[in-house]
Scaffold this motif. Structure first.
Motif, PDB file in Angstrom:
ATOM      1  N   ASP A 114      -2.949  11.907   7.354  1.00  0.00           N
ATOM      2  CA  ASP A 114      -3.157  10.675   6.591  1.00  0.00           C
ATOM      3  C   ASP A 114      -3.921  10.936   5.291  1.00  0.00           C
ATOM      4  O   ASP A 114      -4.076  10.014   4.480  1.00  0.00           O
ATOM      5  CB  ASP A 114      -3.935   9.647   7.422  1.00  0.00           C
ATOM      6  N   THR A 115      -4.400  12.148   5.126  1.00  0.00           N
ATOM      7  CA  THR A 115      -5.136  12.494   3.913  1.00  0.00           C
ATOM      8  C   THR A 115      -4.264  12.309   2.678  1.00  0.00           C
ATOM      9  O   THR A 115      -3.162  12.854   2.592  1.00  0.00           O
ATOM     10  CB  THR A 115      -5.640  13.943   3.996  1.00  0.00           C
ATOM     11  N   ALA A 116      -4.758  11.519   1.731  1.00  0.00           N
ATOM     12  CA  ALA A 116      -3.993  11.192   0.518  1.00  0.00           C
ATOM     13  C   ALA A 116      -4.838  10.291  -0.369  1.00  0.00           C
ATOM     14  O   ALA A 116      -5.888   9.788   0.050  1.00  0.00           O
ATOM     15  CB  ALA A 116      -2.689  10.490   0.875  1.00  0.00           C
ATOM     16  N   VAL A 117      -4.349  10.076  -1.571  1.00  0.00           N
ATOM     17  CA  VAL A 117      -4.873   9.005  -2.414  1.00  0.00           C
ATOM     18  C   VAL A 117      -4.070   7.751  -2.079  1.00  0.00           C
ATOM     19  O   VAL A 117      -2.845   7.786  -2.078  1.00  0.00           O
ATOM     20  CB  VAL A 117      -4.765   9.332  -3.909  1.00  0.00           C
ATOM     21  N   TYR A 118      -4.769   6.682  -1.786  1.00  0.00           N
ATOM     22  CA  TYR A 118      -4.121   5.426  -1.398  1.00  0.00           C
ATOM     23  C   TYR A 118      -4.160   4.454  -2.571  1.00  0.00           C
ATOM     24  O   TYR A 118      -5.207   4.271  -3.211  1.00  0.00           O
ATOM     25  CB  TYR A 118      -4.824   4.833  -0.183  1.00  0.00           C
ATOM     26  N   TYR A 119      -3.008   3.827  -2.822  1.00  0.00           N
ATOM     27  CA  TYR A 119      -2.854   2.904  -3.933  1.00  0.00           C
ATOM     28  C   TYR A 119      -2.369   1.541  -3.434  1.00  0.00           C
ATOM     29  O   TYR A 119      -1.542   1.470  -2.527  1.00  0.00           O
ATOM     30  CB  TYR A 119      -1.814   3.416  -4.924  1.00  0.00           C
ATOM     31  N   CYS A 120      -2.851   0.492  -4.064  1.00  0.00           N
ATOM     32  CA  CYS A 120      -2.261  -0.828  -3.845  1.00  0.00           C
ATOM     33  C   CYS A 120      -1.434  -1.188  -5.075  1.00  0.00           C
ATOM     34  O   CYS A 120      -1.656  -0.655  -6.175  1.00  0.00           O
ATOM     35  CB  CYS A 120      -3.324  -1.881  -3.583  1.00  0.00           C
ATOM     36  N   TRP A 125       0.872  -1.187   0.000  1.00  0.00           N
ATOM     37  CA  TRP A 125       0.000   0.000   0.000  1.00  0.00           C
ATOM     38  C   TRP A 125       0.901   1.226   0.000  1.00  0.00           C
ATOM     39  O   TRP A 125       1.879   1.283   0.744  1.00  0.00           O
ATOM     40  CB  TRP A 125      -0.896   0.034   1.223  1.00  0.00           C
ATOM     41  N   PHE A 126       0.521   2.202  -0.795  1.00  0.00           N
ATOM     42  CA  PHE A 126       1.228   3.465  -0.880  1.00  0.00           C
ATOM     43  C   PHE A 126       0.199   4.593  -0.796  1.00  0.00           C
ATOM     44  O   PHE A 126      -0.994   4.373  -0.964  1.00  0.00           O
ATOM     45  CB  PHE A 126       1.981   3.574  -2.206  1.00  0.00           C
ATOM     46  N   ARG A 127       0.676   5.795  -0.559  1.00  0.00           N
ATOM     47  CA  ARG A 127      -0.214   6.951  -0.548  1.00  0.00           C
ATOM     48  C   ARG A 127       0.497   8.156  -1.128  1.00  0.00           C
ATOM     49  O   ARG A 127       1.723   8.274  -1.047  1.00  0.00           O
ATOM     50  CB  ARG A 127      -0.735   7.253   0.853  1.00  0.00           C
ATOM     51  N   GLN A 128      -0.315   9.044  -1.691  1.00  0.00           N
ATOM     52  CA  GLN A 128       0.228  10.253  -2.301  1.00  0.00           C
ATOM     53  C   GLN A 128      -0.657  11.428  -1.943  1.00  0.00           C
ATOM     54  O   GLN A 128      -1.833  11.475  -2.322  1.00  0.00           O
ATOM     55  CB  GLN A 128       0.318  10.096  -3.816  1.00  0.00           C
ATOM     56  N   ALA A 129      -0.083  12.352  -1.189  1.00  0.00           N
ATOM     57  CA  ALA A 129      -0.776  13.589  -0.830  1.00  0.00           C
ATOM     58  C   ALA A 129      -0.548  14.617  -1.933  1.00  0.00           C
ATOM     59  O   ALA A 129       0.424  14.518  -2.693  1.00  0.00           O
ATOM     60  CB  ALA A 129      -0.257  14.100   0.502  1.00  0.00           C
ATOM     61  N   PRO A 130      -1.423  15.617  -2.036  1.00  0.00           N
ATOM     62  CA  PRO A 130      -1.279  16.628  -3.084  1.00  0.00           C
ATOM     63  C   PRO A 130       0.090  17.286  -3.046  1.00  0.00           C
ATOM     64  O   PRO A 130       0.550  17.732  -1.987  1.00  0.00           O
ATOM     65  CB  PRO A 130      -2.391  17.624  -2.756  1.00  0.00           C
ATOM     66  N   LYS A 178       2.941  15.982  -3.328  1.00  0.00           N
ATOM     67  CA  LYS A 178       4.006  15.180  -2.727  1.00  0.00           C
ATOM     68  C   LYS A 178       4.234  13.904  -3.523  1.00  0.00           C
ATOM     69  O   LYS A 178       3.422  13.516  -4.358  1.00  0.00           O
ATOM     70  CB  LYS A 178       3.673  14.859  -1.277  1.00  0.00           C
ATOM     71  N   GLU A 179       5.338  13.245  -3.233  1.00  0.00           N
ATOM     72  CA  GLU A 179       5.648  11.984  -3.895  1.00  0.00           C
ATOM     73  C   GLU A 179       4.794  10.853  -3.309  1.00  0.00           C
ATOM     74  O   GLU A 179       4.255  10.960  -2.211  1.00  0.00           O
ATOM     75  CB  GLU A 179       7.129  11.654  -3.719  1.00  0.00           C
ATOM     76  N   ARG A 180       4.708   9.788  -4.085  1.00  0.00           N
ATOM     77  CA  ARG A 180       4.001   8.599  -3.611  1.00  0.00           C
ATOM     78  C   ARG A 180       4.901   7.876  -2.607  1.00  0.00           C
ATOM     79  O   ARG A 180       6.040   7.539  -2.904  1.00  0.00           O
ATOM     80  CB  ARG A 180       3.660   7.692  -4.783  1.00  0.00           C
ATOM     81  N   ASP A 181       4.370   7.626  -1.419  1.00  0.00           N
ATOM     82  CA  ASP A 181       5.149   7.055  -0.332  1.00  0.00           C
ATOM     83  C   ASP A 181       4.624   5.690   0.096  1.00  0.00           C
ATOM     84  O   ASP A 181       3.413   5.442   0.072  1.00  0.00           O
ATOM     85  CB  ASP A 181       5.128   7.986   0.889  1.00  0.00           C
ATOM     86  N   PHE A 182       5.547   4.862   0.533  1.00  0.00           N
ATOM     87  CA  PHE A 182       5.223   3.541   1.061  1.00  0.00           C
ATOM     88  C   PHE A 182       4.413   3.656   2.354  1.00  0.00           C
ATOM     89  O   PHE A 182       4.685   4.519   3.196  1.00  0.00           O
ATOM     90  CB  PHE A 182       6.516   2.781   1.328  1.00  0.00           C
ATOM     91  N   VAL A 183       3.437   2.778   2.516  1.00  0.00           N
ATOM     92  CA  VAL A 183       2.651   2.722   3.749  1.00  0.00           C
ATOM     93  C   VAL A 183       2.803   1.355   4.424  1.00  0.00           C
ATOM     94  O   VAL A 183       3.117   1.274   5.605  1.00  0.00           O
ATOM     95  CB  VAL A 183       1.164   2.998   3.470  1.00  0.00           C
ATOM     96  N   ALA A 184       2.558   0.288   3.657  1.00  0.00           N
ATOM     97  CA  ALA A 184       2.568  -1.041   4.259  1.00  0.00           C
ATOM     98  C   ALA A 184       2.879  -2.099   3.212  1.00  0.00           C
ATOM     99  O   ALA A 184       2.647  -1.896   2.015  1.00  0.00           O
ATOM    100  CB  ALA A 184       1.223  -1.334   4.914  1.00  0.00           C
ATOM    101  N   TYR A 185       3.390  -3.224   3.710  1.00  0.00           N
ATOM    102  CA  TYR A 185       3.778  -4.350   2.854  1.00  0.00           C
ATOM    103  C   TYR A 185       3.284  -5.635   3.485  1.00  0.00           C
ATOM    104  O   TYR A 185       3.257  -5.766   4.712  1.00  0.00           O
ATOM    105  CB  TYR A 185       5.296  -4.384   2.746  1.00  0.00           C
ATOM    106  N   ILE A 186       2.930  -6.586   2.612  1.00  0.00           N
ATOM    107  CA  ILE A 186       2.561  -7.909   3.110  1.00  0.00           C
ATOM    108  C   ILE A 186       3.086  -8.945   2.124  1.00  0.00           C
ATOM    109  O   ILE A 186       2.985  -8.778   0.901  1.00  0.00           O
ATOM    110  CB  ILE A 186       1.041  -8.029   3.320  1.00  0.00           C
ATOM    111  N   SER A 187       3.651 -10.013   2.661  1.00  0.00           N
ATOM    112  CA  SER A 187       4.173 -11.083   1.823  1.00  0.00           C
ATOM    113  C   SER A 187       3.029 -11.850   1.158  1.00  0.00           C
ATOM    114  O   SER A 187       1.867 -11.683   1.518  1.00  0.00           O
ATOM    115  CB  SER A 187       5.038 -12.025   2.658  1.00  0.00           C
ATOM    116  N   SER A 188       3.371 -12.705   0.215  1.00  0.00           N
ATOM    117  CA  SER A 188       2.337 -13.398  -0.558  1.00  0.00           C
ATOM    118  C   SER A 188       1.427 -14.255   0.312  1.00  0.00           C
ATOM    119  O   SER A 188       0.217 -14.318   0.102  1.00  0.00           O
ATOM    120  CB  SER A 188       2.977 -14.250  -1.646  1.00  0.00           C
ATOM    121  N   GLY A 189       2.013 -14.881   1.315  1.00  0.00           N
ATOM    122  CA  GLY A 189       1.206 -15.711   2.195  1.00  0.00           C
ATOM    123  C   GLY A 189       0.618 -14.984   3.378  1.00  0.00           C
ATOM    124  O   GLY A 189      -0.165 -15.547   4.145  1.00  0.00           O
TER     125      GLY A 189
END
Length: 125
Positions: A90-96, A36-41, A43-54
């Motif tokens: 935390d306001t931003a557009v959130y991307y997976c 998961w990443f997020r991008q505020a107006p 600003k650059e797109r920043d890392f939020v969270a990671y999860i492994s395949s399992g």
């Protein structure tokens, strides 16, 4: 390539909660680590969270630790981000996104592909 569609964003007051979802188009989702990443107006797109395949390994950016939880349901081809104690910052557009390379840091956007269209999260004070 896996196609991803985020949903669940919206307007919430500070201290509130939201649950974001990211639906994947293919069963290969279950073999992909996700982020998961997020991008505020402005600003650059920043890392939020990671999860492994399992789902057994997760990591978070420091300012969401203890407030956000990433999870996945491989049977449903869906990734989640549970967000609590939300703050205006935390306001931003959130991307997976799906992780496509392992050449650099888990936090680097260049490690990821098949980006979704994003979902807007707005936290009012």
């Amino acid at each position: 390539q896996v196609q991803l569609v985020e949903s669940g964003g919206g307007l919430v007051q500070a201290g509130g909660s939201l649950r974001l979802s990211c639906a994947a188009s293919e069963r290969t989702f279950s073999s992909s680590a996700m982020g998961w990443f997020r991008q505020a107006p402005g600003k650059e797109r920043d890392f939020v969270a990671y999860i492994s395949s399992g789902g057994g390994r997760t990591s978070y950016v420091d300012d969401v630790k203890g407030r956000f939880t990433v999870s996945r349901d491989n049977a449903k081809n869906t990734l989640y981000l549970e967000m609590t104690s939300l703050k205006p910052e935390d306001t931003a557009v959130y991307y997976c996104a799906c992780r496509i390379k392992y050449s650099s840091s888990t936090f680097a956007t260049t490690e990821y592909g098949c980006w979704g269209q994003g979902t807007q999260v707005t936290v009012s004070s």
